[in-house]
Scaffold this motif. Structure first.
Motif, PDB file in Angstrom:
ATOM      1  N   ASP A 117      -4.664 -16.430  -6.746  1.00 28.87           N
ATOM      2  CA  ASP A 117      -5.647 -16.982  -7.023  1.00 28.87           C
ATOM      3  C   ASP A 117      -5.888 -18.302  -8.879  1.00 28.87           C
ATOM      4  O   ASP A 117      -5.618 -18.858  -9.459  1.00 28.87           O
ATOM      5  CB  ASP A 117      -6.999 -16.559  -7.220  1.00 28.87           C
ATOM      6  CG  ASP A 117      -7.124 -16.211  -8.243  1.00 28.87           C
ATOM      7  OD1 ASP A 117      -6.110 -14.699  -7.946  1.00 28.87           O
ATOM      8  OD2 ASP A 117      -8.434 -15.183  -8.744  1.00 28.87           O
ATOM      9  N   HIS A 118      -4.468 -17.573  -9.632  1.00 29.40           N
ATOM     10  CA  HIS A 118      -4.154 -17.947 -10.702  1.00 29.40           C
ATOM     11  C   HIS A 118      -2.653 -19.344 -10.842  1.00 29.40           C
ATOM     12  O   HIS A 118      -2.667 -19.997 -11.891  1.00 29.40           O
ATOM     13  CB  HIS A 118      -4.093 -16.768 -11.687  1.00 29.40           C
ATOM     14  CG  HIS A 118      -5.186 -16.345 -12.504  1.00 29.40           C
ATOM     15  ND1 HIS A 118      -6.057 -16.747 -13.181  1.00 29.40           N
ATOM     16  CD2 HIS A 118      -5.645 -15.342 -11.092  1.00 29.40           C
ATOM     17  CE1 HIS A 118      -6.896 -15.738 -13.194  1.00 29.40           C
ATOM     18  NE2 HIS A 118      -6.461 -15.368 -12.212  1.00 29.40           N
ATOM     19  N   VAL A 119      -1.680 -19.270  -9.904  1.00 32.15           N
ATOM     20  CA  VAL A 119      -0.747 -19.472  -9.631  1.00 32.15           C
ATOM     21  C   VAL A 119      -0.833 -20.402  -8.603  1.00 32.15           C
ATOM     22  O   VAL A 119       0.363 -21.418  -8.180  1.00 32.15           O
ATOM     23  CB  VAL A 119       0.050 -19.102  -9.763  1.00 32.15           C
ATOM     24  CG1 VAL A 119       0.428 -18.482 -11.239  1.00 32.15           C
ATOM     25  CG2 VAL A 119      -0.106 -17.714  -8.663  1.00 32.15           C
ATOM     26  N   GLY A 150      -7.738 -14.202 -19.406  1.00 35.90           N
ATOM     27  CA  GLY A 150      -7.273 -13.626 -17.747  1.00 35.90           C
ATOM     28  C   GLY A 150      -8.318 -12.568 -17.698  1.00 35.90           C
ATOM     29  O   GLY A 150      -9.231 -12.738 -17.338  1.00 35.90           O
ATOM     30  N   ASP A 151      -7.298 -12.296 -16.244  1.00 38.26           N
ATOM     31  CA  ASP A 151      -7.651 -10.722 -15.598  1.00 38.26           C
ATOM     32  C   ASP A 151      -7.691  -9.703 -16.114  1.00 38.26           C
ATOM     33  O   ASP A 151      -6.849  -9.553 -16.676  1.00 38.26           O
ATOM     34  CB  ASP A 151      -7.717 -11.314 -14.184  1.00 38.26           C
ATOM     35  CG  ASP A 151      -8.171 -11.766 -13.371  1.00 38.26           C
ATOM     36  OD1 ASP A 151      -7.744 -12.958 -14.016  1.00 38.26           O
ATOM     37  OD2 ASP A 151      -8.093 -11.561 -12.197  1.00 38.26           O
ATOM     38  N   THR A 152      -8.982  -9.157 -16.309  1.00 34.91           N
ATOM     39  CA  THR A 152      -8.547  -7.847 -17.067  1.00 34.91           C
ATOM     40  C   THR A 152      -9.945  -7.182 -17.490  1.00 34.91           C
ATOM     41  O   THR A 152     -11.200  -7.446 -16.988  1.00 34.91           O
ATOM     42  CB  THR A 152      -8.687  -8.058 -18.432  1.00 34.91           C
ATOM     43  OG1 THR A 152      -8.256  -6.517 -19.641  1.00 34.91           O
ATOM     44  CG2 THR A 152      -9.627  -8.737 -19.591  1.00 34.91           C
ATOM     45  N   THR A 181      -1.946 -16.612 -17.254  1.00 37.76           N
ATOM     46  CA  THR A 181      -2.398 -15.552 -17.325  1.00 37.76           C
ATOM     47  C   THR A 181      -1.719 -13.636 -16.155  1.00 37.76           C
ATOM     48  O   THR A 181      -0.384 -13.269 -16.670  1.00 37.76           O
ATOM     49  CB  THR A 181      -3.574 -15.487 -17.291  1.00 37.76           C
ATOM     50  OG1 THR A 181      -4.102 -15.396 -15.907  1.00 37.76           O
ATOM     51  CG2 THR A 181      -4.227 -15.866 -18.488  1.00 37.76           C
ATOM     52  N   HIS A 182      -1.253 -14.235 -15.682  1.00 36.85           N
ATOM     53  CA  HIS A 182      -0.832 -13.053 -14.290  1.00 36.85           C
ATOM     54  C   HIS A 182      -0.329 -13.879 -12.608  1.00 36.85           C
ATOM     55  O   HIS A 182      -0.882 -15.352 -12.502  1.00 36.85           O
ATOM     56  CB  HIS A 182      -1.711 -11.827 -13.853  1.00 36.85           C
ATOM     57  CG  HIS A 182      -2.705 -11.746 -13.630  1.00 36.85           C
ATOM     58  ND1 HIS A 182      -3.810 -13.014 -14.070  1.00 36.85           N
ATOM     59  CD2 HIS A 182      -3.079 -12.240 -12.245  1.00 36.85           C
ATOM     60  CE1 HIS A 182      -4.965 -12.835 -13.207  1.00 36.85           C
ATOM     61  NE2 HIS A 182      -4.372 -11.834 -12.530  1.00 36.85           N
ATOM     62  N   LEU A 183       0.276 -13.355 -12.434  1.00 37.42           N
ATOM     63  CA  LEU A 183       1.009 -14.058 -10.730  1.00 37.42           C
ATOM     64  C   LEU A 183       0.135 -13.444  -9.385  1.00 37.42           C
ATOM     65  O   LEU A 183       0.258 -14.121  -8.698  1.00 37.42           O
ATOM     66  CB  LEU A 183       2.421 -13.347 -10.866  1.00 37.42           C
ATOM     67  CG  LEU A 183       2.846 -13.589 -12.003  1.00 37.42           C
ATOM     68  CD1 LEU A 183       4.420 -13.546 -11.804  1.00 37.42           C
ATOM     69  CD2 LEU A 183       3.493 -15.786 -11.392  1.00 37.42           C
ATOM     70  N   ASP A 221      -5.136  -5.452 -19.372  1.00 37.51           N
ATOM     71  CA  ASP A 221      -5.230  -4.294 -18.735  1.00 37.51           C
ATOM     72  C   ASP A 221      -6.481  -4.914 -16.812  1.00 37.51           C
ATOM     73  O   ASP A 221      -7.398  -5.099 -16.955  1.00 37.51           O
ATOM     74  CB  ASP A 221      -6.054  -3.245 -18.330  1.00 37.51           C
ATOM     75  CG  ASP A 221      -5.221  -2.738 -19.884  1.00 37.51           C
ATOM     76  OD1 ASP A 221      -4.119  -2.263 -19.768  1.00 37.51           O
ATOM     77  OD2 ASP A 221      -6.034  -2.100 -20.747  1.00 37.51           O
ATOM     78  N   HIS A 222      -5.344  -5.291 -16.285  1.00 35.70           N
ATOM     79  CA  HIS A 222      -5.220  -5.625 -14.203  1.00 35.70           C
ATOM     80  C   HIS A 222      -4.018  -4.905 -13.901  1.00 35.70           C
ATOM     81  O   HIS A 222      -3.966  -5.030 -13.063  1.00 35.70           O
ATOM     82  CB  HIS A 222      -5.003  -7.354 -14.590  1.00 35.70           C
ATOM     83  CG  HIS A 222      -5.771  -8.400 -14.047  1.00 35.70           C
ATOM     84  ND1 HIS A 222      -7.069  -7.485 -12.974  1.00 35.70           N
ATOM     85  CD2 HIS A 222      -5.615  -9.035 -12.828  1.00 35.70           C
ATOM     86  CE1 HIS A 222      -6.578  -8.805 -11.830  1.00 35.70           C
ATOM     87  NE2 HIS A 222      -5.967  -9.399 -12.142  1.00 35.70           N
ATOM     88  N   PRO A 223      -4.900  -3.447 -13.603  1.00 38.84           N
ATOM     89  CA  PRO A 223      -3.770  -2.937 -12.663  1.00 38.84           C
ATOM     90  C   PRO A 223      -4.360  -3.184 -11.238  1.00 38.84           C
ATOM     91  O   PRO A 223      -5.314  -3.930 -10.896  1.00 38.84           O
ATOM     92  CB  PRO A 223      -3.839  -1.195 -12.765  1.00 38.84           C
ATOM     93  CG  PRO A 223      -5.905  -1.327 -13.546  1.00 38.84           C
ATOM     94  CD  PRO A 223      -6.013  -2.877 -14.257  1.00 38.84           C
TER      95      PRO A 223
HETATM   96 ZN   LIG Z   1      -6.309 -11.355 -10.943  1.00 37.60          ZN
END
Ligand SMILES: [Zn+2]
Length: 308
Positions: free
Chosen positions: A78-80, A208-210, A73-75, A185-187
């Motif tokens: 905790d996700h990769v 994902g995270d948003t 989902t994003h880098l 949106d996960h700024p």
């Molecule tokens: Zn995140």
């Protein structure tokens, strides 16, 4: 109804396994780090590789030989963070691992983006660095353990960054599923994606995270099961955390009432709260989400299974 263009998908049931449900990188509970499996007709797909995902997938009965594709989902780490271990522990016949190419779909970063004098890697760079960093071990095992050449089995596929366009794009398709991504949106992280998995007549959407995202609500229209992140802001507000850190939680994640609103707006048939940031009793998450969504709500724990 969310439209899936082209191709013929199998009419089969889906199962979702919340292999890990914790946000991070932090150890605030015994739950595993975020990782979600979508199982379709004996094959499976993974979304994110949080801490503990390798053992969690194995414990759930998932083997690398049945992995069809993976999605990031994003880098955020905790996700990769456990992607390297997952690949090295699921490679080749000695471990019932994959022996044919696996595509890992995930974010790109802007070309030539640098920080602190070093280039910043997207999904392709992360995979490349993993293969380089473990090159000794990989070479030894290829020569000594009847394992196929790992470099030829891992294909990083960076999702073309759609600017700020919240239009969903198809990122993957086989005979079982079509996978569609949309920007969330996960700024300050950019890009960050949500993914929707469609079979011929079932669907699962993973946030994902948003923050509370209209684009995600559109992606998840009529979805059978929405796996949505949530944050317990009070935990951070009252916990003596640095205000900069608390601000990140507030502007980059979704309180459970917001997750409920997204589920209600989408018409999702089941809301599963996962990637729980902060510590709160299970009832807190469910009661808060139920203020804005009147469908079934499950507060996920690691290894929980959902028939779709
Ligand atoms: Zn995140």
């Amino acid at each position: 109804m969310h439209a899936v263009q082209g191709g013929t998908l199998l009419d089969v049931s889906m199962e979702v396994i919340t292999l890990g449900v914790a946000a991070g990188p932090a150890l605030r509970s015994t739950e595993g780090g975020i990782c979600t499996a979508i199982v379709v007709d004996g094959a499976h797909y993974l979304v994110d590789f949080g801490l503990g995902c390798t053992r969690a997938a194995h414990t759930a009965g998932l083997r690398g030989k049945d992995l069809r594709a993976a999605f990031i989902t994003h880098l955020h780490s905790d996700h990769v963070g456990e992607l390297p271990a997952y690949l090295l522990w699921n490679w080749g016949t000695p471990v019932d691992g994959f022996t044919s190419p696996i595509a890992i779909h995930g974010p790109a970063v802007a070309p030539a983006l640098m920080a602190n004098g070093v280039p910043l890697h997207g999904t392709a760079g992360l995979v490349r660095a993993t293969l380089e960093g473990f090159s000794y071990d990989i070479a030894v095992r290829e020569a000594d353990e009847a394992r196929p050449a790992l470099r030829g089995l891992i294909a990083a596929r960076e999702i073309p960054t759609p600017g700020k366009d919240p239009t969903p794009v198809e990122v993957y398709r086989d005979d079982r599923v079509a996978v569609t991504a949309v920007l969330v949106d996960h700024p300050p992280v950019f890009p960050a994606y949500a993914f929707r998995f469609d079979t011929a007549d079932r669907s699962v959407t993973v946030s994902g995270d948003t923050t509370e995202s209209p684009a995600l609500a559109a992606l998840a229209e009529d979805t059978d099961l929405l796996v949505h992140e949530a944050v317990a802001l009070d935990y951070y507000l009252r916990g003596g955390f640095d205000p900069v850190f608390v601000r990140h939680q507030a502007r980059s994640h979704t309180p459970p009432q917001g997750a409920g609103r997204v589920a209600a707006k989408a018409g999702a048939r089941h809301l599963v709260l996962s990637h729980l940031a902060g510590v709160a009793p299970p009832e807190y998450w469910r009661v808060e989400a139920a203020k804005t969504y009147d469908g079934p709500i499950t507060v996920a724990t690691s290894g929980m299974r959902f028939r779709v």
